[in-house]
Write an enzyme that holds these catalytic residues in place. Structure first.
Site, PDB file in Angstrom:
ATOM      1  N   HIS A 157       0.887  -1.082   0.017  1.00  0.00           N
ATOM      2  CA  HIS A 157      -0.105  -0.017   0.187  1.00  0.00           C
ATOM      3  C   HIS A 157       0.790   1.247  -0.026  1.00  0.00           C
ATOM      4  O   HIS A 157       0.285   2.393   0.058  1.00  0.00           O
ATOM      5  CB  HIS A 157      -1.027  -0.088   1.293  1.00  0.00           C
ATOM      6  CG  HIS A 157      -1.981  -1.090   0.957  1.00  0.00           C
ATOM      7  ND1 HIS A 157      -2.868  -1.224   0.075  1.00  0.00           N
ATOM      8  CD2 HIS A 157      -2.311  -1.933   1.997  1.00  0.00           C
ATOM      9  CE1 HIS A 157      -3.821  -2.406   0.372  1.00  0.00           C
ATOM     10  NE2 HIS A 157      -3.400  -2.759   1.586  1.00  0.00           N
ATOM     11  N   HIS A 194      -6.624  -7.262  -0.338  1.00  0.00           N
ATOM     12  CA  HIS A 194      -6.444  -5.897  -0.832  1.00  0.00           C
ATOM     13  C   HIS A 194      -5.738  -5.536  -1.739  1.00  0.00           C
ATOM     14  O   HIS A 194      -4.808  -6.023  -2.051  1.00  0.00           O
ATOM     15  CB  HIS A 194      -6.192  -4.990   0.635  1.00  0.00           C
ATOM     16  CG  HIS A 194      -6.603  -5.474   1.878  1.00  0.00           C
ATOM     17  ND1 HIS A 194      -6.241  -5.981   2.732  1.00  0.00           N
ATOM     18  CD2 HIS A 194      -7.745  -4.743   2.367  1.00  0.00           C
ATOM     19  CE1 HIS A 194      -7.016  -6.101   3.932  1.00  0.00           C
ATOM     20  NE2 HIS A 194      -8.000  -5.402   3.677  1.00  0.00           N
TER      21      HIS A 194
END
Length: 339
Positions: A157, A194
């Protein structure tokens, strides 16, 4: 299979993160190291401490401004009267063209995308050695063998100048760039529940590294703003980014069908090596409850990568404490057959 991990990665011990307006215990705990290391060793993985390759391979992905922030922000934060124990932003710029502030509070908002990446005293040291583990793994894979990097804290991320979602340095991107520097054509396949938004952002305008992410549909799942099918890359990178967003609750069969699509794109790209951003939070037992992949499913995921015939670097991403976390890693690595 060779594994890489440095004990200094224990130093990051986040206490909190915010979700839905509530301050909650942070699930990205050091205990993950103990569970994951045991799981890898159960698959025959033999660990080495990575050598220090220096800041250069990290700076090949992340901006100098951002690295300066990560190295110094905790000390600066502690000088603020009444500040909390961890660096957690409370204000963010509207876009990346807004002014860059001098304030520690303002810079935290600039360089931290959300409230799920708290920075404490040991964060920089742990993130640095997490990246060094991935770099050492890439160097090993460049010789034609496969490897596992126990990179914790995780990284997918993190953008070039932005932390987020428990991530500070993008270990998978750093490893892929290291492989590129050795003349190898690299593909990153992210199997975390994710979307690997930081990885996508880093390579979005580049055509020399393929980025593929299989993840829960971000329309109603973190990271929300990235990971949609229309995001195909731009400029030289157009067509070198593939997002395979799947419904919440996706099981083994549907996940493996998406992985087959992903690996066909890897083949079409002419990749010589694969960086597997190995999120184990696709598990049916994971606290985030995004997918329903079983232990057998993880074994089949590992086997699918083995069938490509390409050397692979497995870089640890998500996967949080559950009864099957270690077993899921064991099954994935055994499925790959690198023991």
């Amino acid at each position: 299979m060779k594994g890489y991990f440095d004990d200094r990665q224990w130093a990051h011990d986040p206490q909190n993160f915010m979700a839905n307006g509530a301050l909650l215990p942070n699930p990205e705990q050091p205990r993950r190291i103990e569970i994951l290391k045991a799981g890898a060793e159960a698959a025959g993985c033999v660990f080495e401490t990575p050598k220090d390759a220096g800041l250069g391979p990290v700076a090949a992905i992340h901006t100098a401004e951002y690295l300066t922030f990560l190295r110094n922000i905790y000390t600066r934060w502690r000088r603020i009267e009444g500040a909390g124990d961890e660096v957690i932003p409370n204000i963010h710029p509207a876009n990346r063209t807004d002014g860059y502030p001098k304030s520690a509070v303002g810079q935290a908002g600039w360089h931290q995308a959300d409230t799920a990446c708290p920075i404490a005293e040991g964060t920089w040291e742990a993130a640095y050695w997490s990246a060094q583990s991935a770099i050492a793994g890439a160097d090993h894979v460049a010789s034609g063998s496969s490897a596992y990097a126990l990179s914790r804290p995780p990284g997918h991320h993190a953008f070039a100048d932005l932390a987020g979602g428990f991530c500070f340095l993008n270990n998978s991107a750093i490893a892929a760039q290291r492989l590129r520097s050795k003349g190898l054509r690299a593909a990153i396949v992210d199997v975390d529940v994710h979307h690997g938004n930081g990885t996508q952002g880093i390579f979005y305008a580049r055509g020399d590294v393929l980025t593929v992410s299989i993840h829960a549909d971000p329309a109603r799942f973190y990271p929300f703003f990235w990971g949609h099918a229309q995001e195909r890359g731009e400029g030289a990178g157009l067509g070198a980014n593939l997002n395979l967003a799947l419904p919440r609750g996706t099981d083994d069969a549907a996940f493996l069908a998406a992985l087959d699509t992903a690996l066909k794109r890897v083949d079409g790209f002419g990749a010589e090596v694969i960086v597997v951003a190995l999120g184990l939070d696709a598990s049916v037992d994971d606290p985030f409850k995004g997918f329903a992949v079983t232990q057998d499913g993880f074994a089949r995921i590992g086997a699918a990568f083995a069938k490509t015939g390409l050397p692979a670097l497995f870089v640890q991403e998500g996967g949080y404490v559950s009864d099957t976390l270690g077993a899921n890693l064991t099954r994935a690595l055994e499925g790959f057959g690198g023991i």
